[in-house]
Design an enzyme around this catalytic site. Structure first.
Site, short mmCIF file in Angstrom:
data_model
loop_
_atom_site.label_atom_id
_atom_site.label_comp_id
_atom_site.label_asym_id
_atom_site.label_seq_id
_atom_site.Cartn_x
_atom_site.Cartn_y
_atom_site.Cartn_z
N GLU A 29 -3.92 4.42 -17.88
CA GLU A 29 -2.77 4.02 -18.63
C GLU A 29 -3.07 3.56 -20.00
OE1 GLU A 29 -0.70 0.60 -17.28
OE2 GLU A 29 -2.24 0.45 -15.56
N ASP B 122 7.53 1.68 -15.82
CA ASP B 122 6.35 1.59 -14.96
C ASP B 122 6.66 1.54 -13.66
OD1 ASP B 122 3.77 1.27 -14.07
OD2 ASP B 122 3.03 0.53 -15.79
N HIS C 147 -4.80 -4.21 -8.18
CA HIS C 147 -5.87 -3.77 -9.30
C HIS C 147 -7.29 -4.25 -8.68
CE1 HIS C 147 -2.37 -5.28 -11.89
NE2 HIS C 147 -2.82 -4.24 -12.64
N GLU D 226 1.19 7.02 -17.96
CA GLU D 226 0.31 6.62 -16.86
C GLU D 226 0.34 7.54 -15.55
OE1 GLU D 226 1.05 2.63 -14.70
OE2 GLU D 226 -1.02 2.71 -13.99
N HIS E 156 -6.96 0.92 -13.79
CA HIS E 156 -7.28 0.29 -12.83
C HIS E 156 -7.65 0.93 -11.57
CE1 HIS E 156 -3.30 0.01 -11.35
NE2 HIS E 156 -3.00 -0.11 -12.54
N ASP F 96 0.93 4.61 -8.95
CA ASP F 96 1.36 4.09 -10.06
C ASP F 96 1.40 4.95 -11.29
OD1 ASP F 96 1.57 1.84 -12.08
OD2 ASP F 96 -0.24 1.01 -11.73
MN MN Z 1 2.01 1.12 -13.79
MN MN Z 2 -1.07 0.51 -13.46
#
Ligand code: MN
Ligand code: MN
Length: 291
Positions: A188, A85, A163, A276, A155, A96
């Site tokens: 995700e 990630d 976040h 994600e 998020h 992300d």
């Molecule tokens: Mn991530």
């Molecule tokens: Mn994330």
């Protein structure tokens, strides 16, 4: 969204996508986790971008928030289900994204989180609710015989903030936030062969500064100096100079200046996959910045 921000999100996404796929291709039996993490993190910096958080490498029942510790001797082994990630930012605009590498025989599990993600992405447009996205994710994952992880979510993203609202659930819920044009968020899905609920392990490698108040211990002040350029983005224990970092982290935790992100795991022996992407909502759909 401010002028020029969209370009920064798109540029961050382009770097994240390229680095994530290079990193994923290097995950093989016998490779040291520390070597992989250092190579991937260097690729981001060499591309002229910043790390929005330490590269997360979480295996098997560990769903999220693991990364290499200083001097980590662990290697990838046959059968590992590896989630990587990656968070890239340019001037605080974050991409992300995550993928799962299967070193065993678990392609349905890997496919389940990917299908959940693709279904949700296909639904994103203004007026849709986050509850509808969660329902689509849950349906895809359950149709393949796995559990969506109920207490991990997508998020919102904002400048130097990893976040923010909205929360994107991985399960059906009534209502939820209404998606609007200009929102930036990550979806995700996590698919699990276990219970579909994660809990904290004692292992902690990732932290984040949450308060600016002063602290007396010199070692703690030194760590604060080291992490100041992060502007509140998460950091790794591995990134800190090693003299007295353990006591510094303990004091900073006790004083409420930093928070920790312990490794989050489903039950022992279970396997978890993750997929994600980050997106920007447009008038009639979305731009997936990390695809
Ligand atoms: Mn991530
Ligand atoms: Mn994330």
């Amino acid at each position: 969204m401010e002028d020029g921000e969209l370009d920064l999100y798109i540029e961050a996404g382009k770097i994240a996508r390229a680095v994530l796929s290079k990193g994923a291709a290097e995950i093989r039996e016998g490779v040291r986790i520390l070597d992989l993490v250092e190579r991937v993190e260097s690729m981001v910096l060499d591309a002229g971008a910043g790390l929005a958080f330490p590269l997360n490498v979480s295996r098997n029942e560990d769903a999220a928030h693991d990364t290499a510790s200083p001097g980590d001797e662990r290697v990838f082994v046959k059968g590992d289900v590896v989630k990587i990630d990656l968070g890239v930012h340019i001037e605080g605009c974050i991409a992300d994204c995550a993928t799962t590498v299967d070193l065993g025989d678990n392609s349905p599990l890997v496919l389940a989180s990917r299908r959940g993600l693709e279904r949700a992405l296909s639904l994103v447009r203004p007026g849709v609710t986050t509850g509808e996205l969660g329902a689509a994710i849950q349906q895809e994952i359950e149709s393949m015989g796995f559990c969506p992880v109920i207490n991990l979510t997508g998020h919102g993203l904002d400048r130097f903030q990893i976040h923010t609202p909205p929360t994107i659930p991985n399960v059906r819920l009534h209502g939820g936030a209404v998606i609007r044009e200009g929102m930036v968020f990550a979806i995700e899905p996590f698919a699990s062969s276990g219970t579909g609920q994660v809990s904290e392990k004692p292992r902690t490698e990732i932290y984040q500064q949450v308060s600016l108040k002063p602290v007396r211990l010199p070692a703690a002040r030194k760590v604060l100096d080291e992490i100041r350029p992060r502007r509140g983005l998460p950091f790794s224990r591995r990134w800190l100079e090693d003299s007295r970092r353990e006591i510094a982290l303990r004091v900073l935790m006790r004083e409420g200046l930093i928070r920790s992100y312990p490794v989050l795991s489903d039950k022992p022996g279970s396997l978890v996959s993750q997929a994600e992407h980050t997106l920007v909502v447009t008038a009639d759909g979305c731009i997936v910045t990390t695809r």
